[in-house]
Design an enzyme around this catalytic site. Structure first.
Site, short mmCIF file in Angstrom:
data_model
loop_
_atom_site.label_atom_id
_atom_site.label_comp_id
_atom_site.label_asym_id
_atom_site.label_seq_id
_atom_site.Cartn_x
_atom_site.Cartn_y
_atom_site.Cartn_z
N LYS A 55 32.08 29.41 37.10
CA LYS A 55 32.85 30.66 37.67
C LYS A 55 34.24 30.26 37.48
CE LYS A 55 33.92 33.23 41.99
NZ LYS A 55 33.74 33.33 43.43
N ASP A 93 40.99 38.66 33.02
CA ASP A 93 41.19 37.46 32.28
C ASP A 93 40.05 36.48 32.21
OD1 ASP A 93 41.47 36.24 34.86
OD2 ASP A 93 43.53 35.30 34.33
N ASP A 136 27.84 43.95 45.72
CA ASP A 136 27.73 42.88 44.71
C ASP A 136 27.80 41.77 45.39
OD1 ASP A 136 30.22 44.11 44.98
OD2 ASP A 136 30.87 42.34 43.43
N ASP A 175 30.40 34.53 47.58
CA ASP A 175 31.76 34.97 47.19
C ASP A 175 32.54 34.71 48.28
OD1 ASP A 175 31.61 35.30 44.58
OD2 ASP A 175 31.80 37.59 44.74
P1 AMP Z 1 34.63 39.58 43.30
O1 AMP Z 1 35.84 40.18 43.77
O2 AMP Z 1 34.72 38.34 42.97
O3 AMP Z 1 33.13 39.85 44.11
O4 AMP Z 1 34.68 40.54 41.85
C1 AMP Z 1 34.17 41.70 41.73
C2 AMP Z 1 33.91 41.93 40.34
O5 AMP Z 1 35.21 41.75 39.41
C3 AMP Z 1 33.01 41.10 39.22
O6 AMP Z 1 32.41 42.10 38.60
C4 AMP Z 1 33.96 39.94 38.84
O7 AMP Z 1 33.12 39.56 37.72
C5 AMP Z 1 34.95 40.81 38.54
N1 AMP Z 1 36.38 39.92 38.34
C6 AMP Z 1 36.84 39.35 39.42
N2 AMP Z 1 37.89 38.58 38.96
C7 AMP Z 1 37.64 38.61 37.68
C8 AMP Z 1 38.76 38.01 36.63
N3 AMP Z 1 39.62 37.11 36.94
N4 AMP Z 1 38.39 38.13 35.23
C9 AMP Z 1 37.26 39.17 34.79
N5 AMP Z 1 36.47 39.70 35.93
C10 AMP Z 1 36.75 39.37 37.25
MG MG Z 2 31.50 39.17 43.82
#
Ligand code: AMP
Ligand code: MG
Length: 499
Positions: free
Chosen positions: A109, A121, A259, A269
């Site tokens: 990750k 990013d 998700d 997460d």
């Molecule tokens: P999360 O908040 O970690 O559950 O992520 C929600 C969505 O945002 C997922 O599709 C992640 O892959 C994407 N995402 C979160 N942080 C990043 C990042 N720094 N770069 C690219 N995608 C991100």
């Molecule tokens: Mg997530």
């Protein structure tokens, strides 16, 4: 050093993922490595080489047999559907078989921009990586199903969030990364064949033992429809048990989007998550949760809401007749409530030292929670020190309460109830101390060790905290301060995703 990979997910049809090699980082340095987990996963630690490990866990080298992919998924984020989220900064290397024969995903990750990055990013700052490492491992030791943390590396480059921070990559281990959102991704495209493939994969990986018994209850139904309804029911059971455990620990996930809701029933997460200190059922930490959607007391109903979204994706598999499918799925979703209530009551009974089941137990638990709320008592310490009340006057317990009027009324009720357990008070105290932790990852402690690492490159406080959290139920002499709630100046009321 790496165990052999089995490529289960990467062998699904191409539309389930995007092939993607992690983007190398300038200067990988291994800052945390979970030897116990590595051993359980079958890593050959005799051949452990730190520089090589840093390359692998940074994504600078891909271990033999791995075929990195970014997984496709959709999701409801704070109630709004996004048909295409996917791994925007994570890459699944493949699956390995652990020493107990279970298939486990190995994922990096923070591994760089993928076709799902949507302009972000693809990287992760060190703070959130260390937070997920600490909290997920603590949850595991607390007996909560969760993804695990195998390693953390710093990348040698900065990532820019509110301020520039050191970049890092976390190696996450999960019994799978299948989510409610994975099913939604295909259902939203009308791809029923993919939904069936996913459900079959999930049953194979997580529910293969459960499934035959569950099918028997569906006698008279078409065999196939019974299978997927049983699957839905099994996921609901795991989620009910999971959220009951969270509630029993005062854990607030913070982003219960679909998700972030696994099919395996593991917590996933660890963004703006937190453990509550002073008990308050409406507590919210996440800075982005402006409506309080994911407040502590809402969590069971959000899990149920997420399960309803899963049910929608399965309807055509449950029964070709839509109305009848809706009826069957609705019954399962409605059954979540009593199922969760039963799980919760079981958790809370154990916290009070009770093994017998009696009519008034729910009221007894609720009255204690009301007393905690009225007294603004620290949730974790109140349950932990309650066991001292069985032995003596327990001043350390009483001093947790700003006012203990309600508590004074409650204690005799509990004593009376304990008397009917028919065992000695020492045994009651031992039972309670085995389920009420002394050490949890308190926000101010987590932030303190992150600051030392991120600002001063000092990982000793992180290591010390990780060590304390590895034995949450055992009193550790000399480490009393780790058990205490934050002094007023260090109290944390807001947490940030920091992604
Ligand atoms: P999360 O908040 O970690 O559950 O992520 C929600 C969505 O945002 C997922 O599709 C992640 O892959 C994407 N995402 C979160 N942080 C990043 C990042 N720094 N770069 C690219 N995608 C991100
Ligand atoms: Mg997530």
């Amino acid at each position: 050093m790496f165990p052999e990979f089995t490529l289960r997910y990467a062998r699904l049809p191409e539309r389930f993922f995007e092939r993607f090699d992690p983007v190398p980082v300038p200067a990988p340095r291994l800052v945390a490595f979970n030897r116990a987990l590595a051993e359980a996963l079958g890593f050959d630690l005799a051949a452990f080489d730190e520089a090589r490990a840093a390359d692998w866990f940074a994504g600078n080298a891909v271990p033999a047999g791995a075929e990195p992919v970014a997984q496709a998924y959709a999701g409801h984020q704070f109630g709004h559907f996004n048909p295409r989220l996917g791994d925007g900064r994570a890459v699944l290397l493949g699956e390995v078989t652990d020493r107990e024969g279970r298939l486990c995903d190995i994922q990096l990750k923070g591994a760089g921009m993928t076709p799902f990055s949507r302009g972000a990013d693809g990287r992760a700052p060190l703070g959130p990586v260390l937070r997920e490492y600490l909290v997920s491992e603590a949850m595991h030791r607390l007996g909560v199903p969760t993804t695990r943390a195998l390693a953390a590396v710093t990348s040698g480059e900065q990532v820019f969030r509110r301020v520039p921070e050191p970049g890092a990559v976390l190696t996450r281990v999960a019994s799978s990364h299948l989510r409610v959102g994975t099913f939604q991704y295909f259902a939203a495209r009308g791809d029923q064949e993919a939904v069936r493939t996913l459900a079959d994969l999930a049953i194979e990986r997580h529910y293969s033992q459960l499934h035959p018994q569950l099918l028997e209850r569906e006698e008279g139904d078409d065999e196939t429809s019974g299978r997927y309804l049983a699957f839905l029911e099994a996921v609901a059971e795991r989620q009910a048990a999971l959220v009951a455990k969270w509630m029993g620990l005062g854990f607030i996930h913070g982003v219960m989007n679909t998700d972030n809701c696994t099919i395996s029933g593991e917590t996933i997460d660890y963004g703006p998550c937190a453990f509550m200190e002073a008990y308050s059922p409406t507590m919210v930490f996440s800075s982005i949760d402006e409506q309080g959607r994911y407040a502590y007391r809402n969590q069971p109903w959000l899990a149920q809401w997420n399960l309803a979204r899963l049910a929608e994706t399965l309807l055509p598999l449950i029964d070709p007749d839509h109305e009848s499918a809706v009826k069957k799925a609705t019954a399962v979703i409605e059954a979540f409530e009593p199922r969760y209530e039963a799980e919760w009551l079981a958790v809370m009974r154990a916290k009070l030292g009770l093994t017998r089941e009696e009519e008034g137990d729910r009221e007894l638990v609720e009255a204690l929670l009301a007393a905690l709320e009225a007294g603004r008592a620290d949730f974790t310490l109140a349950f932990r020190r309650l066991s001292e009340v069985t032995q003596e006057n327990a001043p350390a317990f009483h001093e947790l309460f700003e006012n203990d009027g309600a508590l004074q009324e409650w204690l005799p009720r509990w004593r009376e109830r304990l008397a009917r357990e028919g065992v000695g008070m020492e045994e009651i105290a031992a039972r309670m101390n085995a389920v009420n932790p002394l050490y949890i990852p308190r926000n101010h402690q987590v932030e303190r060790v992150i600051a030392a690492a991120a600002e001063h490159d000092d990982f000793a406080p992180f290591e010390a905290l990780a060590e304390v959290l590895a034995e949450p139920f055992t009193e550790q002499p000399g480490r009393e301060s780790y058990a205490l709630s934050a002094p007023p100046a260090e109290r944390v009321f807001r947490t940030f995703c920091g992604t």
